[in-house]
Enzyme design. Structure first.
Site, PDB file in Angstrom:
ATOM      1  N   ASP A  16      -6.897   5.843  -8.892  1.00  0.00           N
ATOM      2  CA  ASP A  16      -7.419   4.862  -7.819  1.00  0.00           C
ATOM      3  C   ASP A  16      -8.815   5.272  -8.560  1.00  0.00           C
ATOM      4  O   ASP A  16      -9.332   6.057  -8.725  1.00  0.00           O
ATOM      5  CB  ASP A  16      -6.967   5.018  -6.979  1.00  0.00           C
ATOM      6  CG  ASP A  16      -6.456   6.054  -6.042  1.00  0.00           C
ATOM      7  OD1 ASP A  16      -7.126   6.866  -6.906  1.00  0.00           O
ATOM      8  OD2 ASP A  16      -5.461   6.380  -5.155  1.00  0.00           O
TER       9      ASP A  16
ATOM     10  N   ASN B 169      -0.288   7.630   6.538  1.00  0.00           N
ATOM     11  CA  ASN B 169       0.265   6.451   6.635  1.00  0.00           C
ATOM     12  C   ASN B 169       1.188   6.218   5.897  1.00  0.00           C
ATOM     13  O   ASN B 169       1.453   4.673   6.204  1.00  0.00           O
ATOM     14  CB  ASN B 169      -1.086   5.760   7.341  1.00  0.00           C
ATOM     15  CG  ASN B 169      -2.027   4.955   6.204  1.00  0.00           C
ATOM     16  OD1 ASN B 169      -1.024   5.683   4.487  1.00  0.00           O
ATOM     17  ND2 ASN B 169      -2.645   4.119   5.662  1.00  0.00           N
TER      18      ASN B 169
ATOM     19  N   HIS C  97       0.884   5.798   2.684  1.00  0.00           N
ATOM     20  CA  HIS C  97       0.222   4.922   1.620  1.00  0.00           C
ATOM     21  C   HIS C  97       0.625   5.604  -0.069  1.00  0.00           C
ATOM     22  O   HIS C  97       1.006   7.160   0.652  1.00  0.00           O
ATOM     23  CB  HIS C  97      -1.523   4.521   1.127  1.00  0.00           C
ATOM     24  CG  HIS C  97      -1.739   5.690   1.548  1.00  0.00           C
ATOM     25  ND1 HIS C  97      -3.591   5.674   2.607  1.00  0.00           N
ATOM     26  CD2 HIS C  97      -2.178   7.405   0.900  1.00  0.00           C
ATOM     27  CE1 HIS C  97      -3.809   6.908   1.824  1.00  0.00           C
ATOM     28  NE2 HIS C  97      -3.299   7.428   1.191  1.00  0.00           N
TER      29      HIS C  97
ATOM     30  N   GLU D  79      -2.711   0.421   0.907  1.00  0.00           N
ATOM     31  CA  GLU D  79      -2.179   0.876   2.512  1.00  0.00           C
ATOM     32  C   GLU D  79      -1.154  -0.148   2.997  1.00  0.00           C
ATOM     33  O   GLU D  79      -0.529  -1.062   2.106  1.00  0.00           O
ATOM     34  CB  GLU D  79      -3.739   0.809   3.277  1.00  0.00           C
ATOM     35  CG  GLU D  79      -4.778   1.257   2.939  1.00  0.00           C
ATOM     36  CD  GLU D  79      -5.146   2.335   3.707  1.00  0.00           C
ATOM     37  OE1 GLU D  79      -4.517   3.294   3.233  1.00  0.00           O
ATOM     38  OE2 GLU D  79      -5.732   3.037   2.995  1.00  0.00           O
TER      39      GLU D  79
END
Ligand code: PGA
Length: 265
Positions: free
Chosen positions: A67, A135, A137, A142
């Site tokens: 990313d 979380n 990811h 996400e």
């Protein structure tokens, strides 16, 4: 999945470095997917050490990072290009022309498909290195990311922005958009290595390895992949229900070396 619980975080990095080194040795023109964040830094340090002292070479390697922030040019100190140069590329013999990240500066919609095409032109990814967010990811996929997603722009969650705010000065612009490989892109890698350390990751690791397959926990999609190795330190392993089994299986691994690589035998 093969779950390996190491004695501590530095042993996790050393174990990951062994897998990287073995894969480098096995392939003529290896293609790796790389990750940023705090977790892989210890792996990169181990690899730099091995390059300096044991002659480990990266000359044949091509890399694709997961990313990049939208709007940060490669020279920006918070860009992931800059991170990779600082944490790995500048210290090993990799050809800079063979290191790729999504382009966060052009048209972000075009950048996604261009990145997918580039990965395909290079024959796909042999080994994808991953961290995991608190979380759940992977990359910047996400929660509620499509399990069929490809490289595209994602809006980061408030939690992720907060977790990453430590890298930015208080008055510095922190992008809330990023280009990230999709979950389907990640699942196309021929093998996957996820590293998680510290108790803050324990819940995410448990949901990734043992939880239901759900877009709410993007890392749970790794359950669909036949060759995933999850390396965790004891703190990150804390919530794993089958922890004893993973340790029992690891102890028998030598005898059962015919098991599918990446799967707990
Ligand atoms: P971290 O990030 O390694 O900095 O904890 C991991 C991730 O968000 O994927």
């Amino acid at each position: 999945m093969q779950v390996i619980i190491t004695a501590n975080a530095s042993a996790a990095a050393a174990h990951a470095a062994d897998i990287v080194e073995r894969t480098l040795a096995e392939l003529e023109a290896p293609v790796f997917g790389l990750a940023t964040g705090s977790t892989p830094v210890a792996l990169y340090q181990a690899l730099i050490e091995r390059h300096r002292h044991q002659g480990l070479s990266f000359a044949r390697l091509t890399t694709f990072n997961l990313d990049e922030y939208v709007g940060l040019p490669p020279g920006h100190p918070q860009s992931y290009r800059h991170f990779m140069q600082r944490e790995l590329f500048d210290h090993v013999d990799i050809d800079p022309a063979n290191t790729f990240l999504p382009d966060g500066t052009g048209d972000p919609l075009e950048a996604g498909s261009a990145y997918e095409a580039l990965i395909e032109d290079h024959g796909g990814i042999d080994l994808q290195v991953l961290g995991i967010g608190r979380n759940g990811h992977i990359g910047f996929n996400e929660p509620t990311s499509s399990l069929g997603s490809r490289t595209r722009v994602k809006t980061l969650t408030r939690d992720t922005l907060k977790a990453n705010a430590r890298f930015f000065a208080p008055d510095e612009f922190q992008p809330s958009l990023a280009l990230t490989m999709g979950i389907a892109t990640i699942l196309e890698a021929r093998s996957i290595l996820l590293i998680a350390t510290g108790e803050a990751k324990a819940e995410a690791v448990a949901r990734c390895v043992e939880g239901p397959l759900s877009a709410l926990v993007p890392a749970s999609a790794l359950q669909l992949h036949p060759k995933v190795t999850v390396i965790v330190d004891p703190a990150a392993a804390e919530r794993l229900e089958l922890r004893d089994y993973y340790e029992f299986a690891a102890a028998h691994q030598r005898q059962l070396h015919r098991a599918t690589p990446g799967e707990t035998p």
